[in-house]
Design an enzyme around this catalytic site. Structure first.
Site, PDB file in Angstrom:
ATOM      1  N   SER A  35       7.862   2.697   2.276  1.00  0.00           N
ATOM      2  CA  SER A  35       8.955   3.620   1.967  1.00  0.00           C
ATOM      3  C   SER A  35       8.407   4.943   1.451  1.00  0.00           C
ATOM      4  CB  SER A  35       9.880   2.989   0.919  1.00  0.00           C
ATOM      5  OG  SER A  35      10.472   1.806   1.416  1.00  0.00           O
ATOM      6  N   ALA A  81       9.261   9.247   2.434  1.00  0.00           N
ATOM      7  CA  ALA A  81      10.032   9.956   1.404  1.00  0.00           C
ATOM      8  C   ALA A  81       9.998  11.464   1.649  1.00  0.00           C
ATOM      9  CB  ALA A  81       9.467   9.639   0.028  1.00  0.00           C
ATOM     10  N   GLY A  95      12.130  13.535  -0.131  1.00  0.00           N
ATOM     11  CA  GLY A  95      12.299  14.098  -1.461  1.00  0.00           C
ATOM     12  C   GLY A  95      10.974  14.110  -2.193  1.00  0.00           C
ATOM     13  N   SER A 115       0.814  -1.221   0.000  1.00  0.00           N
ATOM     14  CA  SER A 115       0.000   0.000   0.000  1.00  0.00           C
ATOM     15  C   SER A 115       0.843   1.265   0.000  1.00  0.00           C
ATOM     16  CB  SER A 115      -0.962   0.000   1.189  1.00  0.00           C
ATOM     17  OG  SER A 115      -0.256  -0.009   2.428  1.00  0.00           O
ATOM     18  N   SER A 170      11.854   7.700  -8.274  1.00  0.00           N
ATOM     19  CA  SER A 170      11.222   6.496  -7.732  1.00  0.00           C
ATOM     20  C   SER A 170       9.714   6.645  -7.578  1.00  0.00           C
ATOM     21  CB  SER A 170      11.847   6.132  -6.385  1.00  0.00           C
ATOM     22  OG  SER A 170      11.887   7.254  -5.521  1.00  0.00           O
ATOM     23  N   LEU A 171       9.263   7.724  -6.942  1.00  0.00           N
ATOM     24  CA  LEU A 171       7.823   7.908  -6.777  1.00  0.00           C
ATOM     25  C   LEU A 171       7.145   8.089  -8.136  1.00  0.00           C
ATOM     26  CD1 LEU A 171       7.517  10.246  -3.637  1.00  0.00           C
ATOM     27  CD2 LEU A 171       7.505   7.750  -3.756  1.00  0.00           C
ATOM     28  N   ARG A 188      24.529   9.958  -6.588  1.00  0.00           N
ATOM     29  CA  ARG A 188      24.539   9.462  -5.220  1.00  0.00           C
ATOM     30  C   ARG A 188      25.620   8.418  -4.956  1.00  0.00           C
ATOM     31  NH1 ARG A 188      18.027   8.937  -3.874  1.00  0.00           N
ATOM     32  NH2 ARG A 188      17.741  11.138  -3.378  1.00  0.00           N
ATOM     33  N   HIS A 216      19.239   2.781   0.751  1.00  0.00           N
ATOM     34  CA  HIS A 216      18.117   3.677   0.497  1.00  0.00           C
ATOM     35  C   HIS A 216      17.162   3.181  -0.583  1.00  0.00           C
ATOM     36  CE1 HIS A 216      15.903   7.398   0.472  1.00  0.00           C
ATOM     37  NE2 HIS A 216      16.205   7.655  -0.779  1.00  0.00           N
TER      38      HIS A 216
END
Length: 506
Positions: free
Chosen positions: A39, A43, A45, A10, A370-371, A271, A330
């Site tokens: 996660s 977040a 960011g 979810s 990522s999102l 990174r 991460h």
């Protein structure tokens, strides 16, 4: 009557998929409360979105391919990034309120390796929490979605070569759920590491479920370590967002030296480069600090209220104090091999978000992609499912009920040998220790399967690239490519690679 679509997880990927499937019947299965222990919710960011007047999907693709260090699937990346406008509009329609500038337009921030200011936020440095709150409320208000909370999925059920259901546990009791299709949206592997910014229980359940069912795994060796987690005893480690460096904060060592000043991009280099530089400083017996005093000073609290609160709990005032930082696991670029619509090699199984390896990230994820990927692939998976006739119902197969996973032993092995840098001896020892756990039926087996896959993929990649760095192979290979394999192949490689170490142990 057709079985519903089952979504496992979810976070943003699972919630978007469920909402986009409405009014099709959906069961959303999550081991905690809706949106909790994800996660996404942690977040700080934002979401990378090339929506500014000086930006476009082509520039975003350039930055993504550059950060991916030669291993992105360019076609998949282009497809995902081109769908940014639809994904952001979907989030806004379902209650996400992104931060705006004085003129009412989206406020764009800068993060490492982006050539434009394209990071959008909701609630300042609490984007993930804002997204989860809005989407969870939307899911709760959607009649076609039934949420099963407090439920852990232990196995995928497969019949006639396709996924047909889930073997679940609630309060230790097993039960089965029929599903016309299954979407894995289970997040990453942070729970395998002692130092991670992610929920401690997330050990790669989706990867394990898919691998046991026969799906392909890809890019498992590529683990991104965020350079600037707050150095503290708190677990999971609080994150000091890259956006702080985007606003001018610099990294200094114990002598006050800005040790990244001569590196291209300096503090905003990719990174993997920043994480390795910090790890090297710490390995030499030093400490590393983020210095935001000159760049932000008294504005820090208003600009980053969540991070300011985290620092305050540790007795640090970023306006006047240096912030001690260290790298921490991460994000996992690898996972279940999937295309841009979330389709896997196993019929009826989809994977979206961090548990999937679409090829967008290559060897190293570009910040805040990522999102975006989770939202885009969630929408694409829903579109594909809705356009595909549901299979005829089948009788669910019987399946042995496995033990609840135990992480402690596997976490020790992974933390020792699969960190920011790796080497042959450490990888061989890790494989030798993980193989009997993964091949057994004990409580360590499920997390050991995921960890063993990371170790085997890492041993086979004899180079340093992106999130995979080997001290014994410090250079990049000229013939580098992505790798995908089944669990059977992972186990076969593990047996071959660990034979010398097993002999020594015996």
């Amino acid at each position: 009557m057709n079985a519903p679509v089952a979504i496992v997880g979810s976070g943003i990927g699972g919630l978007v998929t469920a909402l986009a499937l409405a009014p099709m019947p959906v069961v959303l299965v999550t081991k905690a409360a809706l949106g909790a222990e994800t996660s996404t919710g942690w977040a700080q960011g934002g979401i990378a979105a090339a929506l500014g007047p000086d930006d476009d999907a082509g520039l975003h693709l350039e930055d993504t391919l550059s950060a991916g260090d030669g291993l992105c699937d360019a076609a998949a990346a282009e497809a995902i990034l081109s769908a940014t406008p639809e994904a952001i509009a979907f989030l806004e329609r379902h209650g996400v309120r992104f931060d705006r500038d004085a003129a009412g337009g989206l406020a764009f921030g800068l993060e490492a390796a982006h050539q434009r200011r394209r990071i959008i936020h909701a609630g300042g440095d609490a984007t993930g929490a804002a997204v989860i709150a809005a989407l969870s409320a939307a899911v709760a208000a959607t009649p076609s979605i039934k949420a099963f909370t407090g439920v852990e999925v232990r196995r995928l059920l497969v019949a006639d070569g396709r996924v047909c259901g889930l073997l679940c546990a609630r309060d230790g009791h097993p039960f089965r759920l029929s599903a016309s299709r299954v979407v894995l949206a289970t997040g990453g592997i942070g729970g395998l590491y002692a130092a991670s910014t992610n929920p401690a229980g997330n050990f790669g359940q989706g990867v394990m479920l898919a691998a046991r069912a026969g799906a392909l795994l890809a890019d498992m060796e590529f683990v991104q370590f965020h350079p600037t987690a707050l150095k503290t005893e708190i677990r999971p480690l609080p994150l000091i967002s890259e956006a702080v460096r985007g606003d001018g904060a610099v990294l200094v060592n114990a002598r006050g030296e800005r040790f990244l000043a001569g590196t291209p991009g300096a503090e905003l280099a990719p990174r993997d480069i920043v994480a390795r530089a910090i790890a090297a400083e710490i390995a030499r017996g030093g400490a590393v600090f983020l210095d935001a005093r000159a760049a932000l000073g008294s504005r820090f609290e208003s600009r980053f209220p969540g991070i300011s609160e985290i620092c305050a709990r540790a007795g640090i005032d970023p306006a006047t104090d240096l912030i001690p930082v260290r790298p921490a696991e991460h994000y996992h670029m690898g996972g279940v091999a999937a295309d841009a619509a979330g389709r896997t090699a196993l019929e009826g199984l989809y994977a979206v978000g961090e548990c999937a390896a679409t090829g967008l990230h290559g060897a190293n994820r570009l910040a805040s992609n990522s999102l975006l990927e989770a939202a885009v692939t969630g929408l694409a998976a829903a579109t594909d499912i809705a356009a595909t006739p549901a299979p005829a119902p089948v009788t669910l197969p019987e399946a042995a009920f496995p033990l609840a996973p135990r992480l402690e032993r596997v976490r020790q092995i992974v933390s020792a040998s699969l960190g920011v840098t790796r080497n042959h001896d450490g990888l061989r020892e890790a494989i030798a220790q993980l193989l009997p756990l993964a091949a057994g039926d004990g409580a360590d087996a499920d997390p050991a399967i995921v960890a063993l896959s990371v170790a085997v993929f890492a041993m086979l990649r004899e180079e340093s690239r992106g999130g995979h760095a080997r001290t014994d192979f410090p250079l990049k290979s000229e013939d580098s490519r992505r790798r995908a394999m089944t669990l059977d192949a992972v186990l076969a490689h593990a047996r071959a690679l660990s034979m010398p170490a097993l002999a020594e142990i015996a």
